[in-house]
Design a protein around this motif. Structure first.
Motif, PDB file in Angstrom:
ATOM      1  N   ARG A 171       0.862  -1.184   0.000  1.00  0.00           N
ATOM      2  CA  ARG A 171       0.000   0.000   0.000  1.00  0.00           C
ATOM      3  C   ARG A 171       0.901   1.237   0.000  1.00  0.00           C
ATOM      4  NH1 ARG A 171      -3.182  -3.556  -0.518  1.00  0.00           N
ATOM      5  NH2 ARG A 171      -5.065  -4.021   0.678  1.00  0.00           N
ATOM      6  N   VAL A 189      -0.192   6.325   9.529  1.00  0.00           N
ATOM      7  CA  VAL A 189      -1.243   5.454   9.007  1.00  0.00           C
ATOM      8  C   VAL A 189      -2.495   5.567   9.856  1.00  0.00           C
ATOM      9  CG1 VAL A 189      -1.812   3.082   8.388  1.00  0.00           C
ATOM     10  CG2 VAL A 189       0.585   3.845   8.342  1.00  0.00           C
ATOM     11  N   LYS A 190      -3.633   5.694   9.192  1.00  0.00           N
ATOM     12  CA  LYS A 190      -4.906   5.674   9.905  1.00  0.00           C
ATOM     13  C   LYS A 190      -5.543   4.314   9.657  1.00  0.00           C
ATOM     14  CE  LYS A 190      -9.289   8.282   9.920  1.00  0.00           C
ATOM     15  NZ  LYS A 190     -10.062   7.301  10.519  1.00  0.00           N
ATOM     16  N   ILE A 195      -8.190   1.760   9.000  1.00  0.00           N
ATOM     17  CA  ILE A 195      -9.544   1.795   8.434  1.00  0.00           C
ATOM     18  C   ILE A 195     -10.276   0.548   8.909  1.00  0.00           C
ATOM     19  CG2 ILE A 195     -10.768   1.458   6.252  1.00  0.00           C
ATOM     20  CD1 ILE A 195      -8.519   3.252   5.048  1.00  0.00           C
ATOM     21  N   GLY A 228     -11.804  -2.716   8.980  1.00  0.00           N
ATOM     22  CA  GLY A 228     -11.757  -3.797   7.979  1.00  0.00           C
ATOM     23  C   GLY A 228     -10.593  -3.663   7.021  1.00  0.00           C
ATOM     24  N   GLY A 229      -9.765  -2.654   7.217  1.00  0.00           N
ATOM     25  CA  GLY A 229      -8.632  -2.443   6.317  1.00  0.00           C
ATOM     26  C   GLY A 229      -7.485  -3.399   6.634  1.00  0.00           C
ATOM     27  N   THR A 230      -7.052  -4.158   5.653  1.00  0.00           N
ATOM     28  CA  THR A 230      -6.066  -5.200   5.892  1.00  0.00           C
ATOM     29  C   THR A 230      -4.719  -4.629   6.316  1.00  0.00           C
ATOM     30  OG1 THR A 230      -7.135  -6.256   4.020  1.00  0.00           O
ATOM     31  CG2 THR A 230      -5.191  -7.351   4.896  1.00  0.00           C
ATOM     32  N   VAL A 231      -4.170  -3.760   5.486  1.00  0.00           N
ATOM     33  CA  VAL A 231      -2.812  -3.291   5.738  1.00  0.00           C
ATOM     34  C   VAL A 231      -2.790  -2.207   6.815  1.00  0.00           C
ATOM     35  CG1 VAL A 231      -0.788  -2.200   4.704  1.00  0.00           C
ATOM     36  CG2 VAL A 231      -2.074  -3.930   3.421  1.00  0.00           C
ATOM     37  N   SER A 232      -3.722  -1.260   6.732  1.00  0.00           N
ATOM     38  CA  SER A 232      -3.676  -0.164   7.704  1.00  0.00           C
ATOM     39  C   SER A 232      -3.849  -0.706   9.128  1.00  0.00           C
ATOM     40  CB  SER A 232      -4.735   0.888   7.383  1.00  0.00           C
ATOM     41  OG  SER A 232      -6.030   0.333   7.400  1.00  0.00           O
ATOM     42  N   THR A 233      -4.745  -1.668   9.311  1.00  0.00           N
ATOM     43  CA  THR A 233      -4.942  -2.227  10.653  1.00  0.00           C
ATOM     44  C   THR A 233      -3.678  -2.948  11.110  1.00  0.00           C
ATOM     45  OG1 THR A 233      -7.106  -2.759   9.772  1.00  0.00           O
ATOM     46  CG2 THR A 233      -6.679  -3.418  12.015  1.00  0.00           C
ATOM     47  N   GLU A 284      -4.293  14.845  -4.384  1.00  0.00           N
ATOM     48  CA  GLU A 284      -3.701  13.526  -4.149  1.00  0.00           C
ATOM     49  C   GLU A 284      -4.804  12.588  -3.702  1.00  0.00           C
ATOM     50  OE1 GLU A 284      -0.881  12.224  -4.744  1.00  0.00           O
ATOM     51  OE2 GLU A 284       0.176  11.405  -3.004  1.00  0.00           O
ATOM     52  N   ARG A 285      -4.955  11.471  -4.415  1.00  0.00           N
ATOM     53  CA  ARG A 285      -5.986  10.497  -4.052  1.00  0.00           C
ATOM     54  C   ARG A 285      -5.389   9.333  -3.293  1.00  0.00           C
ATOM     55  NH1 ARG A 285     -10.795  10.864  -6.603  1.00  0.00           N
ATOM     56  NH2 ARG A 285     -10.900  12.567  -8.086  1.00  0.00           N
ATOM     57  N   PHE A 286      -6.107   8.873  -2.279  1.00  0.00           N
ATOM     58  CA  PHE A 286      -5.654   7.721  -1.509  1.00  0.00           C
ATOM     59  C   PHE A 286      -6.266   6.416  -2.001  1.00  0.00           C
ATOM     60  CE2 PHE A 286      -4.199   9.646   2.811  1.00  0.00           C
ATOM     61  CZ  PHE A 286      -3.197  10.317   2.140  1.00  0.00           C
ATOM     62  N   ARG A 287      -7.365   6.544  -2.752  1.00  0.00           N
ATOM     63  CA  ARG A 287      -8.025   5.314  -3.219  1.00  0.00           C
ATOM     64  C   ARG A 287      -8.210   5.367  -4.704  1.00  0.00           C
ATOM     65  NH1 ARG A 287     -13.452   4.597   0.036  1.00  0.00           N
ATOM     66  NH2 ARG A 287     -13.452   2.578  -0.981  1.00  0.00           N
ATOM     67  N   SER A 332       1.980   8.297   2.466  1.00  0.00           N
ATOM     68  CA  SER A 332       2.698   9.567   2.302  1.00  0.00           C
ATOM     69  C   SER A 332       3.779   9.679   3.373  1.00  0.00           C
ATOM     70  CB  SER A 332       1.729  10.735   2.452  1.00  0.00           C
ATOM     71  OG  SER A 332       0.637  10.555   1.584  1.00  0.00           O
TER      72      SER A 332
HETATM   73  C1  LIG Z   1      -0.656   8.055  -2.941  1.00  0.00           C
HETATM   74  C2  LIG Z   1      -1.305   7.521  -1.702  1.00  0.00           C
HETATM   75  C3  LIG Z   1      -0.909   7.950  -0.462  1.00  0.00           C
HETATM   76  C4  LIG Z   1      -1.501   7.456   0.695  1.00  0.00           C
HETATM   77  N1  LIG Z   1      -1.109   7.930   1.903  1.00  0.00           N
HETATM   78  C5  LIG Z   1      -1.706   7.456   3.025  1.00  0.00           C
HETATM   79  C6  LIG Z   1      -1.314   7.931   4.309  1.00  0.00           C
HETATM   80  O1  LIG Z   1      -0.422   8.761   4.422  1.00  0.00           O
HETATM   81  N2  LIG Z   1      -1.951   7.462   5.399  1.00  0.00           N
HETATM   82  C7  LIG Z   1      -2.952   6.530   5.292  1.00  0.00           C
HETATM   83  O2  LIG Z   1      -3.493   6.121   6.328  1.00  0.00           O
HETATM   84  N3  LIG Z   1      -3.337   6.051   4.082  1.00  0.00           N
HETATM   85  C8  LIG Z   1      -2.741   6.496   2.971  1.00  0.00           C
HETATM   86  N4  LIG Z   1      -3.127   5.991   1.747  1.00  0.00           N
HETATM   87  C9  LIG Z   1      -4.148   4.934   1.705  1.00  0.00           C
HETATM   88  C10 LIG Z   1      -3.467   3.583   1.891  1.00  0.00           C
HETATM   89  O3  LIG Z   1      -2.641   3.299   0.800  1.00  0.00           O
HETATM   90  C11 LIG Z   1      -4.475   2.426   1.989  1.00  0.00           C
HETATM   91  O4  LIG Z   1      -5.356   2.480   0.914  1.00  0.00           O
HETATM   92  C12 LIG Z   1      -5.249   2.449   3.260  1.00  0.00           C
HETATM   93  O5  LIG Z   1      -4.358   2.356   4.369  1.00  0.00           O
HETATM   94  C13 LIG Z   1      -6.262   1.289   3.308  1.00  0.00           C
HETATM   95  O6  LIG Z   1      -5.597   0.074   3.105  1.00  0.00           O
HETATM   96  P1  LIG Z   1      -6.101  -1.222   3.821  1.00  0.00           P
HETATM   97  O7  LIG Z   1      -5.311  -2.362   3.311  1.00  0.00           O
HETATM   98  O8  LIG Z   1      -6.113  -1.039   5.276  1.00  0.00           O
HETATM   99  O9  LIG Z   1      -7.606  -1.332   3.352  1.00  0.00           O
HETATM  100  P2  LIG Z   1      -8.203  -2.396   2.345  1.00  0.00           P
HETATM  101  O10 LIG Z   1      -8.178  -3.727   2.982  1.00  0.00           O
HETATM  102  O11 LIG Z   1      -7.541  -2.238   1.030  1.00  0.00           O
HETATM  103  O12 LIG Z   1      -9.688  -1.868   2.217  1.00  0.00           O
HETATM  104  C14 LIG Z   1     -10.676  -2.175   3.208  1.00  0.00           C
HETATM  105  C15 LIG Z   1     -11.919  -1.361   2.955  1.00  0.00           C
HETATM  106  O13 LIG Z   1     -11.669   0.018   3.155  1.00  0.00           O
HETATM  107  C16 LIG Z   1     -11.949   0.760   1.997  1.00  0.00           C
HETATM  108  N5  LIG Z   1     -10.886   1.778   1.870  1.00  0.00           N
HETATM  109  C17 LIG Z   1      -9.677   1.603   1.290  1.00  0.00           C
HETATM  110  N6  LIG Z   1      -8.961   2.747   1.388  1.00  0.00           N
HETATM  111  C18 LIG Z   1      -9.712   3.629   2.059  1.00  0.00           C
HETATM  112  C19 LIG Z   1      -9.492   4.965   2.475  1.00  0.00           C
HETATM  113  N7  LIG Z   1      -8.350   5.638   2.229  1.00  0.00           N
HETATM  114  N8  LIG Z   1     -10.510   5.556   3.150  1.00  0.00           N
HETATM  115  C20 LIG Z   1     -11.654   4.904   3.409  1.00  0.00           C
HETATM  116  N9  LIG Z   1     -11.908   3.654   3.037  1.00  0.00           N
HETATM  117  C21 LIG Z   1     -10.959   3.011   2.372  1.00  0.00           C
HETATM  118  C22 LIG Z   1     -11.920  -0.221   0.872  1.00  0.00           C
HETATM  119  O14 LIG Z   1     -12.749   0.150  -0.183  1.00  0.00           O
HETATM  120  C23 LIG Z   1     -12.396  -1.492   1.520  1.00  0.00           C
HETATM  121  O15 LIG Z   1     -13.785  -1.549   1.535  1.00  0.00           O
HETATM  122  C24 LIG Z   1      -2.520   6.476   0.590  1.00  0.00           C
HETATM  123  C25 LIG Z   1      -2.904   6.031  -0.658  1.00  0.00           C
HETATM  124  C26 LIG Z   1      -2.328   6.524  -1.796  1.00  0.00           C
HETATM  125  C27 LIG Z   1      -2.748   5.989  -3.121  1.00  0.00           C
END
Ligand SMILES: Cc1cc2nc3c(=O)[nH]c(=O)nc-3n(C[C@H](O)[C@H](O)[C@H](O)COP(=O)(O)OP(=O)(O)OC[C@H]3O[C@@H](n4cnc5c(N)ncnc54)[C@H](O)[C@@H]3O)c2cc1C
Ligand code: FES
Lengths: 391, 361
Positions: free
Chosen positions: B93, B111-112, B114, B116-121, B263-266, B96
């Motif tokens: 993932r 990192v925040k 999310i 159900g978020g796999t990597v952020s958690t 800048e888009r995160f998703r 920034s």
């Molecule tokens: C250029 C860029 C820079 C980034 N910088 C940061 C950063 O500095 N800090 C940070 O915390 N994250 C940042 N992100 C977002 C990060 O890359 C991940 O997408 C985010 O941490 C979610 O990943 P995950 O594996 O936890 O969620 P996933 O397991 O991939 O997704 C779980 C669920 O959450 C939803 N979801 C995914 N991303 C988001 C989101 N951003 N907001 C709300 N719901 C979401 C998905 O649709 C899915 O339903 C950035 C992304 C990009 C493209």
């Protein structure tokens, strides 16, 4: 043995098409269960094996720098042999099968892996993964049945050439990695004009480069590094002995997979329109296991679970042991024979076949081993109508 | 295994020593053995070690990382891709870079987590100091222009503050006139709250905070009242997709899109549907694939020369990297997705398209 389809007592005659499909469904369920529980402990396992192997190799090579002293020579040679065996079997073979591709680690992936063997990974993957695992034990399609230099089935036609096959087999065992390289090059096919010349020459070049690199490492660079202590000769010998040990060991293990008595072969026609269930059934009857300790299983790359490996060639090898009881249970319930034996017994049985079938069938028959005890057919099948076409 | 690029010019003796080392370790590389002792020295795979973790809010964490020796530094505002093994599977993932200037060579990401978020958690709750993570070189265009703008507007929402914080920590003192309008659900959700207040107190930025739980989402039409001269400001925006879309539309209407950097995160969501278009990047060719047939079959029918083998999912002779999009495993129905920059290896013989996808061939 004779192709299953031509046997007097067809061991699968009691199974209907529906039985075979049900068997397929049960096996798919076992596969799904392993896949859904694949995780960090499996990943930790393969990383640990790789770490141990690389550590052992480095340690052994370091000890060999002083190999003019006998104890160092012995310790270094044993260590290097074990390391080379681990590298080819539990690591190389299984990684190249894609067993660890699910980790998405480019360093441990079937598309990037190269092994410590004369045969380049790309060639080996084609002849082993694509041909042998797809056409397992199908006469005329699976070249692993005798590697094109031996007759290991009554249904392979005899010629005087095969009188020498016990010798060919022994020579092949000593130089097994080069045997594999020659086999993967499909030299026989090339000389029969059945292999594209350009492809052959490209492959030949790959093999040449690989062998040169392997030889340079084992027989030039490491002996030279040991020269300052006056150990170059011993180091060279140690490398040779390790390669020899690895060759003999892998050859024995591979022979045990499909050659021992009790393993079935199949006719070319029998796989036309084969269903998934029938494919599974062929793998079950076409492979044999080896019983032994945990260390033995790891040293064989878990090919001692050849049956489980052939059913699920891409599941992580550390899981075969775990599913073996379930697979055995399926064999029992469907009245099929799970061919398994100790290492000496299976190696002996395979060698016996190589020796016996060097003779033409009518002479070989005189030395035919007593057939292994067939599994009892469960009662529920006895009432069912036998399968109409025994194909 | 992959030969290293000869990007760093090394003296001749080291070149020879390296050749001998490679001859001694073939078919592996010397670094495969060095990895056993120090994974940060790799020339071919950039990695980092987690030095420290610092909690920002109840669900946000700053991770301080010491990058491996090939790290080439970054421009403030850029991100790096982080790879971690979760349940044994490597996941990547983008995050920034939030750290300011440092002398120790470390960088940080924030990192925040999310729901159900796999990597952020994983990063927020499981990661521990000392662990090694995979990284890529910094990338991204969300950076300050060479000539610093006289007036700036920073519009951020939630974790979208991260690249902006990276920029402010480097450049706040060089910028003359900065307005930062930051939205977060509640005061306690504001990441870097204290530091933002200090920046405002020090006169470096004019800080406008909005708590969306009580004040509602920012409507761009309100800007005229909040920042009357917004049209004169070079604007940097990062936040939820809905907010960015609204802002982009607003700037477009005003004919000022050239002043808006976002800048888009998703990535736009790939709703795994019934098949889709497969794009072969190397061949520059598009194919319509239905959801029921393997990509391999469809492509071959169309005359594409595909790598293949057993055609039943056991030999991996057909593996191709999925750069973006989604495919469905025909055996399990499981959907595998890749976001831009990924290279998830998929077996084309048992995968159907599940939306648009880019395959490397
Ligand atoms: C250029 C860029 C820079 C980034 N910088 C940061 C950063 O500095 N800090 C940070 O915390 N994250 C940042 N992100 C977002 C990060 O890359 C991940 O997408 C985010 O941490 C979610 O990943 P995950 O594996 O936890 O969620 P996933 O397991 O991939 O997704 C779980 C669920 O959450 C939803 N979801 C995914 N991303 C988001 C989101 N951003 N907001 C709300 N719901 C979401 C998905 O649709 C899915 O339903 C950035 C992304 C990009 C493209
Ligand atoms: S062709 Fe064999 S796995 Fe795809």
């Amino acid at each position: 043995m004779t192709a299953l389809q031509k046997k007097e007592h067809n061991p699968i005659a009691h199974l209907s098409d529906q039985d075979i499909e049900r068997l397929g469904v049960e096996l798919d369920a076992i596969r799904d269960q392993v896949i859904s529980t694949r995780g960090s402990s499996d990943a930790a396992y393969i990383r640990r094996v790789i770490k141990v192997q690389r550590g052992l190799e480095m340690g052994s090579r370091a000890v060999l720098l002083a190999s003019r002293w006998k104890p160092a020579f012995v310790v270094g040679t044993v260590g290097l042999s074990v390391s080379k065996i681990l590298e080819n079997m539990e690591i190389g073979h299984n990684v190249m099968h894609g067993q660890w591709d699910w980790m998405r680690d480019p360093k441990i992936h079937s598309t990037t892996w190269e092994w410590d063997n004369a045969s380049p990974a790309s060639l080996w993957k084609h002849s082993h993964n694509e041909l042998h695992h797809t056409y397992t034990n199908v006469l005329g399609r699976d070249n692993d049945l005798g590697y094109g230099i031996m007759r290991v089935d009554e249904d392979q036609r005899w010629s005087p050439f095969y009188l020498g096959q016990p010798v060919w087999n022994f020579v092949n065992a000593c130089f097994f990695e080069y045997g594999i390289a020659a086999y993967d090059l499909e030299i026989g096919k090339y000389f029969k004009g059945k292999k594209n010349k350009e492809i052959f020459q490209r492959d030949l070049k790959k093999v040449g480069v690989k062998i040169r690199q392997q030889m340079t490492k084992d027989y030039v660079v490491h002996p030279l590094l040991a020269a300052p202590t006056g150990s170059w000769k011993q180091t060279l010998l140690a490398n040779y002995l390790s390669n020899l040990t690895r060759n003999l060991w892998t050859h024995s293990v591979i022979m045990c997979g499909h050659f021992p008595e009790g393993v079935e072969t199949f006719t070319r026609k029998s796989i036309d329109g084969e269903t998934r269930g029938e494919w599974y059934l062929r793998q079950m009857l076409g492979s044999a296991n080896i019983n032994g300790s945990r260390a033995m299983h790891i040293a064989t790359g878990n090919l001692s679970y050849q049956i489980e490996h052939h059913l699920f060639p891409d599941l992580p090898s550390n899981r075969y042991q775990e599913i073996a009881p379930q697979i055995r249970d399926i064999f029992n319930r469907y009245g099929l024979t799970y061919t398994s034996g100790s290492l000496p017994r299976q190696v002996g049985s395979a060698w016996m076949k190589v020796i016996r079938l060097s003779l033409p069938n009518h002479l070989a028959a005189k030395f035919a081993p007593r057939p292994r005890k067939a599994a009892p057919v469960p009662l529920r099948f006895k009432t069912a109508a036998p399968k109409a076409d025994a194909a | 295994m992959t030969p290293p690029t000869q990007e760093d010019r090394v003296p001749a003796w080291r070149h020879h020593a390296f050749r001998i080392a490679r001859a001694a370790t073939t078919p592996l590389l010397p670094e495969d053995y060095v990895d056993l002792f120090n994974p940060l020295r790799s020339r071919t795979h950039l990695r980092g070690r987690v030095v420290a973790l610092e909690r920002e809010t109840s669900d946000a964490m700053t991770v301080l990382i010491r990058p491996g020796r090939t790290w080439r530094d970054h421009r403030p505002g850029q991100y790096t891709r982080i790879g971690v093994d979760i349940d044994g599977v490597r996941m990547w993932r983008a995050y920034s870079i939030t750290s300011g200037p440092r002398t120790d060579g470390c960088i940080s990401i924030t990192v925040k987590a999310i729901t159900g978020g796999t990597v952020s958690t994983h990063l927020v709750r499981i990661l521990r100091p000392g662990q090694v993570i995979q990284m890529e070189q910094a990338d991204g265009e969300f950076v300050l222009p060479k000539v610093l703008p006289a007036k700036m507007l920073l519009l951020t929402g939630g974790s979208g503050i991260t690249p902006v914080m990276g920029i402010l920590r480097h450049a706040a003192t060089d910028l003359d006139d900065v307005v930062l309008l930051h939205s977060a659900p509640r005061p306690e959700d504001v990441i870097f709250a204290d530091e933002l207040r200090d920046l405002a107190a020090g006169g470096h930025v004019r800080l406008l905070q909005r708590h969306t739980d009580t004040d509602g989402m920012l409507n761009p039409a309100e800007l005229d009242a909040l920042v009357p001269d917004w049209r004169d400001r070079e604007t940097f925006a990062c936040g939820p997709a809905g907010m960015l879309e609204a802002l982009e539309a607003h700037w477009h209407e005003a004919g000022l899109v050239h002043q808006l950097h976002s800048e888009r995160f998703r990535p736009a969501l790939t709703e795994p549907g019934e098949g889709g278009t497969v794009y072969f990047t190397g061949l520059d060719r598009e194919l319509e694939c239905d959801g029921a047939r393997p990509i391999l079959d469809v492509a071959e029918d169309e005359g594409v020369i595909m790598p293949s083998g057993c055609r039943m999912g056991i030999c991996y002779g057909c593996v191709l990297p999925l750069r973006e999009g989604a495919v469905r495993d025909l055996r399990t129905g499981e959907v595998t997705t890749a976001s831009p920059g990924d290279g998830v290896l998929i077996q084309t013989c048992i995968s159907s398209a599940a939306g648009r996808c880019d395959l490397d061939l």
